[in-house]
Design a protein around this motif. Structure first.
Motif: not given
Ligand code: MN
Length: 149
Positions: A64, A103, A105, A120, A122, A124-125, A127-128, A146
């Motif tokens: 994360e 997760d 997205g 990338r 996007d 909930k957990k 992001k980046g 990441r």
């Protein structure tokens, strides 16, 4: 493309989606990470690329934050519908055990080559900006981390 996926499974016994490669009608591409309580707990990272979910098994919790590098073993492509699968794969079947969404997205690819995927997430957990890069060791062996922003 989903030949290997189909061969490994008996759809009379598992509730996993049979699925076909398909373009979704969504505007955005998706990713999912599934917590898979198989013989060894692992996390299945799946990215929507070329109308299937390209897949990697990550033996430890997904990174994360920047600074953590995870091994990611590429596995067979999964159908897009698999992103919605949660349930228990029965004993004796491939991947027997519970599958939960960890997760989910939007997946925004930046660069996709044979050896490197920049993207990338996007969720909930997650992001980046992330990187998947093939290692020199073993055929399906990648690193997943990441990027520092
Ligand atoms: Mn798995």
């Amino acid at each position: 493309m989903l030949e290997e996926y189909g061969k490994k499974r008996d759809f009379k016994k598992t509730e996993e989606p049979e699925g076909k490669p398909k373009k979704s009608d969504r505007k955005e591409l998706i990713f999912v990470i599934q917590e898979h309580h198989a013989r060894n707990l692992h996390y299945d990272l799946r990215l929507e690329i070329d109308s299937v979910l390209k897949s990697w098994a990550v033996p430890k919790e997904p990174p994360e934050i920047p600074g953590i590098k995870r091994l990611a073993i590429q596995t067979e492509d999964h159908p897009i519908d698999y992103a919605d699968f949660e349930g228990t794969i029965p004993e004796g079947q491939y991947g027997a055990g519970k599958v939960l969404t960890w997760d989910k997205g939007t997946f925004i690819p930046e660069k996709i080559t044979e050896k490197e995927i920049l993207f990338r997430l996007d969720g909930k957990k997650m992001k980046g900006n992330y990187v998947l890069v093939k290692t020199g060791f073993g055929k399906g062996s990648w690193l997943f981390f990441r990027k520092k922003e």
